[in-house]
Design an enzyme around this catalytic site. Structure first.
Site, PDB file in Angstrom:
ATOM      1  N   LYS A  53      41.320  21.267  -6.705  1.00  0.00           N
ATOM      2  CA  LYS A  53      41.702  22.234  -5.670  1.00  0.00           C
ATOM      3  C   LYS A  53      42.548  23.349  -6.282  1.00  0.00           C
ATOM      4  O   LYS A  53      42.352  24.533  -5.999  1.00  0.00           O
ATOM      5  CB  LYS A  53      42.468  21.527  -4.539  1.00  0.00           C
ATOM      6  CG  LYS A  53      41.556  20.657  -3.682  1.00  0.00           C
ATOM      7  CD  LYS A  53      42.300  19.757  -2.711  1.00  0.00           C
ATOM      8  CE  LYS A  53      41.314  18.812  -2.015  1.00  0.00           C
ATOM      9  NZ  LYS A  53      41.925  17.835  -1.129  1.00  0.00           N
ATOM     10  N   GLN A  97      47.810  15.754   0.362  1.00  0.00           N
ATOM     11  CA  GLN A  97      46.678  14.888   0.003  1.00  0.00           C
ATOM     12  C   GLN A  97      46.866  13.493   0.591  1.00  0.00           C
ATOM     13  O   GLN A  97      47.952  12.922   0.509  1.00  0.00           O
ATOM     14  CB  GLN A  97      46.576  14.838  -1.533  1.00  0.00           C
ATOM     15  CG  GLN A  97      45.361  14.132  -2.075  1.00  0.00           C
ATOM     16  CD  GLN A  97      44.055  14.917  -1.886  1.00  0.00           C
ATOM     17  OE1 GLN A  97      44.057  16.125  -1.624  1.00  0.00           O
ATOM     18  NE2 GLN A  97      42.943  14.229  -2.017  1.00  0.00           N
ATOM     19  N   ASP A 120      43.662  22.014   6.220  1.00  0.00           N
ATOM     20  CA  ASP A 120      42.748  20.867   6.371  1.00  0.00           C
ATOM     21  C   ASP A 120      42.148  20.823   7.780  1.00  0.00           C
ATOM     22  O   ASP A 120      41.156  20.130   8.004  1.00  0.00           O
ATOM     23  CB  ASP A 120      43.527  19.550   6.205  1.00  0.00           C
ATOM     24  CG  ASP A 120      43.507  19.022   4.772  1.00  0.00           C
ATOM     25  OD1 ASP A 120      42.469  19.178   4.113  1.00  0.00           O
ATOM     26  OD2 ASP A 120      44.525  18.452   4.351  1.00  0.00           O
TER      27      ASP A 120
HETATM   28  N1  GUN Z   1      41.902  13.172   0.541  1.00  0.00           N
HETATM   29  C1  GUN Z   1      40.543  13.178   0.336  1.00  0.00           C
HETATM   30  N2  GUN Z   1      40.001  14.285   0.889  1.00  0.00           N
HETATM   31  C2  GUN Z   1      41.020  14.979   1.457  1.00  0.00           C
HETATM   32  C3  GUN Z   1      41.081  16.207   2.170  1.00  0.00           C
HETATM   33  O1  GUN Z   1      40.079  16.890   2.412  1.00  0.00           O
HETATM   34  N3  GUN Z   1      42.333  16.593   2.587  1.00  0.00           N
HETATM   35  C4  GUN Z   1      43.438  15.857   2.341  1.00  0.00           C
HETATM   36  N4  GUN Z   1      44.600  16.312   2.796  1.00  0.00           N
HETATM   37  N5  GUN Z   1      43.412  14.712   1.665  1.00  0.00           N
HETATM   38  C5  GUN Z   1      42.214  14.283   1.228  1.00  0.00           C
END
Ligand code: GUN
Length: 310
Positions: A53, A97, A120
């Site tokens: 990311k 996350q 998100d």
């Molecule tokens: N963990 C796995 N995928 C995601 C996501 O898209 N957002 C977040 N915040 N955590 C994750």
């Protein structure tokens, strides 16, 4: 033969658009959009995702910051950090996350992120906006699903859509987005009876059950469009590990178009996170955009989807 929907190519196109928007903002004297990612603990997969990311931000010109906190970080300390980031005008997007360590209440933490910075789309305010069709930030994977569908379908009105899986992260938001496009939507799940029969009526199948190769060829109407959100590592007949989706891909060549696994929905998720960050920055900076009613924003270039006959 089915067209293969090239998620990597669509994601690249979306990244180009996101980068162009960042460049436009900077040219207009606006600040650079900023995304902060919080990672608590040492989960290996989470570390890989967070690294991806952060790296992706660089590609499109988003300023990224990272907070790596030890696994024993207290919930109060995490909430205090989020408070600080909520109040920081240079931070337009906050992503915490998940999974979080067991001693932390994940729902409470996700609710503590200001909805305008919740890139998100997990905050109940954004969930509510989505389900009432009143804007807000759309979660990344459902947004990616819709952009892929828009890359092959012009007119959604009246199409029969079957969503397999009712998760809060994918199934429910996708169903809402399809309803907003005037599809007739059936949401199915593990307890649904006659699932093959229901799926066979569909013009659009979105498979997000997390069940490898659940959807067989004879579940699919000729000419249907299939988006496969599943991704599971299994042992193939040759004993080697491979990634498969929720759809038996090789059996579905009578579909009009289908996403591969990998290379379908997966690449869209991070591209949508970047797009969401820029959308959030613009909203916080008071930049208003015209509504096109199309998540893709303008006519998609369809040249990248290859036919399986090729
Ligand atoms: N963990 C796995 N995928 C995601 C996501 O898209 N957002 C977040 N915040 N955590 C994750």
């Amino acid at each position: 033969m089915a067209d293969i929907i090239d998620g990597r190519a669509v994601a690249r196109q979306l990244d180009d658009k996101t980068k162009a928007q960042v460049d436009e903002m900077l040219a207009a004297g606006l600040p650079r959009p900023g995304l902060t990612v919080i990672l608590v603990g040492e989960d290996g997969a989470s570390q890989v995702y967070v690294r991806r990311k952060i790296k992706a931000c660089e590609k499109v010109g988003i300023h990224s910051t990272e907070h790596r906190l030890p696994a024993d970080t207290s919930q109060d300390d995490l909430l205090a950090l989020i408070d600080t980031l909520n109040a920081d005008p240079s931070v337009h997007g906050i992503l915490c996350q998940v999974p979080l360590p067991d001693h932390i209440d994940t729902r409470l933490v996700l609710r503590s992120i200001r909805p305008e910075k919740d890139v998100d789309g997990f905050h109940p305010v954004n969930v509510g906006r989505l389900s009432t069709g009143t804007g807000g930030i759309v979660p990344c994977t459902p947004l990616g699903v819709m952009i892929l569908l828009e890359s092959v379908i012009d007119d959604f009105v009246g199409l029969d859509a079957v969503v397999i899986g009712k998760s809060n992260i994918v199934g429910k938001p996708v169903a809402n987005l399809l309803l907003d496009k005037e599809c007739t939507v059936t949401v199915t799940h593990i307890h649904t009876e006659n699932l093959p029969e229901i799926a066979r009526k569909a013009d659009i199948i979105v498979a997000a059950a997390g069940a490898p190769e659940l959807v067989k060829g004879d579940w699919v109407k000729p000419g249907a469009v299939i988006i496969d959100v599943g991704i599971t590592r299994i042992k193939g007949e040759d004993g080697k590990e491979k990634l498969v989706g929720d759809v038996a891909f090789d059996q579905c060549q009578h579909a009009r178009a289908i996403t591969p696994v990998p290379g379908g929905v997966g690449p869209m998720t991070i591209a949508c996170l970047l797009a969401n960050t820029v959308q959030a920055a613009k909203a916080q900076l008071g930049v208003h955009e015209g509504e096109t009613g199309n998540l893709y924003h303008d006519a998609p270039d369809r040249s990248m989807h290859s036919s399986t006959a090729a």
